[in-house]
Design a protein around this motif. Structure first.
Motif, PDB file in Angstrom:
ATOM      1  N   ALA A  43      39.025  77.768   5.741  1.00 29.42           N
ATOM      2  CA  ALA A  43      39.557  76.506   6.258  1.00 29.42           C
ATOM      3  C   ALA A  43      39.822  75.515   5.126  1.00 29.42           C
ATOM      4  O   ALA A  43      40.829  74.801   5.134  1.00 29.42           O
ATOM      5  CB  ALA A  43      38.589  75.907   7.277  1.00 29.42           C
ATOM      6  N   VAL A  44      38.927  75.468   4.148  1.00 31.48           N
ATOM      7  CA  VAL A  44      39.125  74.563   3.006  1.00 31.48           C
ATOM      8  C   VAL A  44      40.341  75.011   2.199  1.00 31.48           C
ATOM      9  O   VAL A  44      41.130  74.183   1.740  1.00 31.48           O
ATOM     10  CB  VAL A  44      37.852  74.486   2.126  1.00 31.48           C
ATOM     11  N   GLU A  45      40.516  76.311   2.054  1.00 31.11           N
ATOM     12  CA  GLU A  45      41.692  76.810   1.318  1.00 31.11           C
ATOM     13  C   GLU A  45      42.975  76.460   2.065  1.00 31.11           C
ATOM     14  O   GLU A  45      43.966  76.062   1.454  1.00 31.11           O
ATOM     15  CB  GLU A  45      41.584  78.326   1.100  1.00 31.11           C
ATOM     16  N   LYS A  46      42.982  76.568   3.382  1.00 26.61           N
ATOM     17  CA  LYS A  46      44.153  76.163   4.177  1.00 26.61           C
ATOM     18  C   LYS A  46      44.416  74.677   4.001  1.00 26.61           C
ATOM     19  O   LYS A  46      45.565  74.247   3.892  1.00 26.61           O
ATOM     20  CB  LYS A  46      43.935  76.477   5.657  1.00 26.61           C
ATOM     21  N   LEU A  47      43.352  73.907   3.971  1.00 26.56           N
ATOM     22  CA  LEU A  47      43.483  72.466   3.774  1.00 26.56           C
ATOM     23  C   LEU A  47      44.060  72.170   2.392  1.00 26.56           C
ATOM     24  O   LEU A  47      44.912  71.303   2.240  1.00 26.56           O
ATOM     25  CB  LEU A  47      42.120  71.788   3.938  1.00 26.56           C
ATOM     26  N   ARG A  48      43.631  72.932   1.400  1.00 27.06           N
ATOM     27  CA  ARG A  48      44.147  72.757   0.041  1.00 27.06           C
ATOM     28  C   ARG A  48      45.665  73.005  -0.001  1.00 27.06           C
ATOM     29  O   ARG A  48      46.398  72.332  -0.710  1.00 27.06           O
ATOM     30  CB  ARG A  48      43.419  73.714  -0.898  1.00 27.06           C
ATOM     31  N   LEU A  49      46.119  73.977   0.785  1.00 26.56           N
ATOM     32  CA  LEU A  49      47.539  74.323   0.815  1.00 26.56           C
ATOM     33  C   LEU A  49      48.357  73.417   1.729  1.00 26.56           C
ATOM     34  O   LEU A  49      49.582  73.425   1.670  1.00 26.56           O
ATOM     35  CB  LEU A  49      47.709  75.787   1.259  1.00 26.56           C
ATOM     36  N   GLN A  50      47.688  72.662   2.559  1.00 26.10           N
ATOM     37  CA  GLN A  50      48.352  71.755   3.499  1.00 26.10           C
ATOM     38  C   GLN A  50      49.099  70.666   2.733  1.00 26.10           C
ATOM     39  O   GLN A  50      48.596  70.111   1.775  1.00 26.10           O
ATOM     40  CB  GLN A  50      47.292  71.096   4.404  1.00 26.10           C
ATOM     41  N   GLU A  51      50.309  70.404   3.178  1.00 27.71           N
ATOM     42  CA  GLU A  51      51.066  69.318   2.568  1.00 27.71           C
ATOM     43  C   GLU A  51      50.406  67.994   2.924  1.00 27.71           C
ATOM     44  O   GLU A  51      49.759  67.868   3.947  1.00 27.71           O
ATOM     45  CB  GLU A  51      52.506  69.322   3.088  1.00 27.71           C
ATOM     46  N   SER A  52      50.616  67.019   2.074  1.00 24.83           N
ATOM     47  CA  SER A  52      50.077  65.692   2.367  1.00 24.83           C
ATOM     48  C   SER A  52      50.744  65.140   3.616  1.00 24.83           C
ATOM     49  O   SER A  52      51.900  65.442   3.909  1.00 24.83           O
ATOM     50  CB  SER A  52      50.319  64.750   1.190  1.00 24.83           C
ATOM     51  N   ILE A  53      49.986  64.337   4.329  1.00 31.32           N
ATOM     52  CA  ILE A  53      50.491  63.742   5.563  1.00 31.32           C
ATOM     53  C   ILE A  53      50.632  62.256   5.328  1.00 31.32           C
ATOM     54  O   ILE A  53      49.683  61.597   4.908  1.00 31.32           O
ATOM     55  CB  ILE A  53      49.490  63.952   6.711  1.00 31.32           C
ATOM     56  N   THR A  68      39.703  49.981  10.596  1.00 32.54           N
ATOM     57  CA  THR A  68      39.172  51.325  10.778  1.00 32.54           C
ATOM     58  C   THR A  68      39.680  51.835  12.118  1.00 32.54           C
ATOM     59  O   THR A  68      39.869  51.061  13.056  1.00 32.54           O
ATOM     60  CB  THR A  68      37.628  51.329  10.770  1.00 32.54           C
ATOM     61  N   PHE A  69      39.906  53.117  12.162  1.00 31.05           N
ATOM     62  CA  PHE A  69      40.423  53.745  13.364  1.00 31.05           C
ATOM     63  C   PHE A  69      39.416  54.780  13.839  1.00 31.05           C
ATOM     64  O   PHE A  69      38.842  55.486  13.030  1.00 31.05           O
ATOM     65  CB  PHE A  69      41.737  54.481  13.062  1.00 31.05           C
ATOM     66  N   SER A  70      39.237  54.860  15.141  1.00 30.24           N
ATOM     67  CA  SER A  70      38.424  55.965  15.635  1.00 30.24           C
ATOM     68  C   SER A  70      39.368  57.144  15.833  1.00 30.24           C
ATOM     69  O   SER A  70      40.555  56.968  16.112  1.00 30.24           O
ATOM     70  CB  SER A  70      37.716  55.599  16.937  1.00 30.24           C
ATOM     71  N   LEU A  71      38.849  58.322  15.689  1.00 28.45           N
ATOM     72  CA  LEU A  71      39.676  59.515  15.834  1.00 28.45           C
ATOM     73  C   LEU A  71      40.263  59.591  17.234  1.00 28.45           C
ATOM     74  O   LEU A  71      41.440  59.904  17.397  1.00 28.45           O
ATOM     75  CB  LEU A  71      38.856  60.775  15.543  1.00 28.45           C
ATOM     76  N   GLU A  72      39.451  59.274  18.227  1.00 27.51           N
ATOM     77  CA  GLU A  72      39.928  59.328  19.605  1.00 27.51           C
ATOM     78  C   GLU A  72      41.109  58.390  19.813  1.00 27.51           C
ATOM     79  O   GLU A  72      42.118  58.771  20.393  1.00 27.51           O
ATOM     80  CB  GLU A  72      38.804  58.967  20.596  1.00 27.51           C
ATOM     81  N   LYS A  73      40.992  57.154  19.327  1.00 23.76           N
ATOM     82  CA  LYS A  73      42.083  56.190  19.474  1.00 23.76           C
ATOM     83  C   LYS A  73      43.324  56.659  18.739  1.00 23.76           C
ATOM     84  O   LYS A  73      44.433  56.550  19.236  1.00 23.76           O
ATOM     85  CB  LYS A  73      41.662  54.813  18.960  1.00 23.76           C
ATOM     86  N   LEU A  74      43.112  57.176  17.551  1.00 22.39           N
ATOM     87  CA  LEU A  74      44.237  57.641  16.750  1.00 22.39           C
ATOM     88  C   LEU A  74      44.997  58.750  17.463  1.00 22.39           C
ATOM     89  O   LEU A  74      46.221  58.735  17.540  1.00 22.39           O
ATOM     90  CB  LEU A  74      43.751  58.143  15.390  1.00 22.39           C
ATOM     91  N   LEU A  75      44.283  59.706  18.024  1.00 28.26           N
ATOM     92  CA  LEU A  75      44.930  60.861  18.641  1.00 28.26           C
ATOM     93  C   LEU A  75      45.424  60.584  20.054  1.00 28.26           C
ATOM     94  O   LEU A  75      46.367  61.223  20.510  1.00 28.26           O
ATOM     95  CB  LEU A  75      43.978  62.059  18.642  1.00 28.26           C
ATOM     96  N   GLU A  76      44.803  59.628  20.749  1.00 30.49           N
ATOM     97  CA  GLU A  76      45.210  59.326  22.117  1.00 30.49           C
ATOM     98  C   GLU A  76      46.357  58.323  22.184  1.00 30.49           C
ATOM     99  O   GLU A  76      47.088  58.295  23.163  1.00 30.49           O
ATOM    100  CB  GLU A  76      44.020  58.777  22.909  1.00 30.49           C
ATOM    101  N   ASP A  77      46.511  57.511  21.168  1.00 27.67           N
ATOM    102  CA  ASP A  77      47.531  56.461  21.178  1.00 27.67           C
ATOM    103  C   ASP A  77      48.909  57.085  21.047  1.00 27.67           C
ATOM    104  O   ASP A  77      49.328  57.496  19.968  1.00 27.67           O
ATOM    105  CB  ASP A  77      47.282  55.474  20.037  1.00 27.67           C
ATOM    106  N   GLU A  78      49.603  57.181  22.165  1.00 30.55           N
ATOM    107  CA  GLU A  78      50.950  57.781  22.171  1.00 30.55           C
ATOM    108  C   GLU A  78      51.977  56.879  21.486  1.00 30.55           C
ATOM    109  O   GLU A  78      53.027  57.337  21.085  1.00 30.55           O
ATOM    110  CB  GLU A  78      51.388  58.062  23.612  1.00 30.55           C
ATOM    111  N   SER A  85      52.376  67.800  15.604  1.00 38.21           N
ATOM    112  CA  SER A  85      51.908  68.649  14.505  1.00 38.21           C
ATOM    113  C   SER A  85      50.954  67.873  13.591  1.00 38.21           C
ATOM    114  O   SER A  85      49.965  68.423  13.113  1.00 38.21           O
ATOM    115  CB  SER A  85      53.083  69.211  13.707  1.00 38.21           C
ATOM    116  N   THR A  86      51.234  66.592  13.375  1.00 40.30           N
ATOM    117  CA  THR A  86      50.347  65.772  12.564  1.00 40.30           C
ATOM    118  C   THR A  86      49.019  65.564  13.273  1.00 40.30           C
ATOM    119  O   THR A  86      47.955  65.613  12.655  1.00 40.30           O
ATOM    120  CB  THR A  86      51.010  64.417  12.234  1.00 40.30           C
ATOM    121  N   ARG A  87      49.075  65.356  14.585  1.00 42.77           N
ATOM    122  CA  ARG A  87      47.849  65.216  15.376  1.00 42.77           C
ATOM    123  C   ARG A  87      46.969  66.455  15.221  1.00 42.77           C
ATOM    124  O   ARG A  87      45.763  66.345  15.034  1.00 42.77           O
ATOM    125  CB  ARG A  87      48.159  65.033  16.859  1.00 42.77           C
ATOM    126  N   VAL A  88      47.578  67.625  15.294  1.00 37.82           N
ATOM    127  CA  VAL A  88      46.840  68.885  15.188  1.00 37.82           C
ATOM    128  C   VAL A  88      46.195  69.007  13.807  1.00 37.82           C
ATOM    129  O   VAL A  88      45.036  69.393  13.679  1.00 37.82           O
ATOM    130  CB  VAL A  88      47.760  70.096  15.480  1.00 37.82           C
TER     131      VAL A  88
END
Length: 189
Positions: A43-53, A68-78, A85-88
């Motif tokens: 998983a860390v290697e996949k993260l290393r290969l992940q393009e910056s967001i 500061t943002f909570s993860l829930e708010k960040l992902l739920e805020d449509e 794909s960025t959410r994932v």
């Protein structure tokens, strides 16, 4: 059971059962740890290969100062414009850090449990029958005890997450930082 055993033979049998059972459990913890570490490395290697967001462009932060943002708010805020794909990707980064923290707690809890079991056993046994050295020798030989991969993977994953998100989500990924004191002490030694 040990205190109530009617004969020395029965006490001896119970002591051996405790030793075998505890040794078996320690080896199970070790096997579980090794499997999880392999998955974490991948998983860390996949993260290393992940393009910056560029998450910054999706977030509407007030101009008054840092937010500061909570993860829930960040992902739920449509309405924040964060595409699926960025959410994932953001959620998988967060899950990786959570899994690494959970593994650290799992290992620590099991080492403490083994220590307490042996302590209780030895308290009810003559000194020549104590198991603390036997179990301690087994524990310190296990990958979960002598391996430095877990704290290093956690640190690398955290740094990669911050780098890949431009540090904008630092508050999201630092919500629960339990265990970092342990990492920083071990890295200094």
């Amino acid at each position: 059971k040990l205190q109530n055993a009617p004969s020395d033979d029965e006490k001896s049998t119970l002591r051996e059962q405790v030793s075998k059972s505890l040794s078996k459990d320690i080896l199970h913890v070790s096997a579980f740890y090794v499997g999880k570490i392999e998955k974490a490395r991948d998983a860390v290697e996949k993260l290393r290969l992940q393009e910056s967001i560029n998450v910054d462009k999706y977030l509407k932060a007030p101009e008054e100062g840092p937010t500061t943002f909570s993860l829930e708010k960040l992902l739920e805020d449509e309405e924040n414009g964060l595409d699926q794909s960025t959410r994932v990707v953001v959620e998988s980064m967060y899950n990786l850090l959570e899994e690494l923290q959970a593994l650290r707690k799992y290992v620590a809890t099991n080492v403490i449990a083994a220590t307490k079991i042996v302590k209780k056993h030895d308290k009810n046994s003559a000194a020549n029958l104590w198991k603390k050295h036997e179990i301690a020798d087994l524990v310190v030989e296990q990958p979960f005890y002598k391996d430095v991969d877990l704290p290093q993977l956690y640190s690398v994953a955290k740094e990669l997450v911050h780098a890949k998100t431009g540090g904008v989500l630092k508050g999201v990924f630092d919500e629960s930082e339990e265990g970092d004191e342990y990492d920083s002490k071990n890295e200094k030694n």
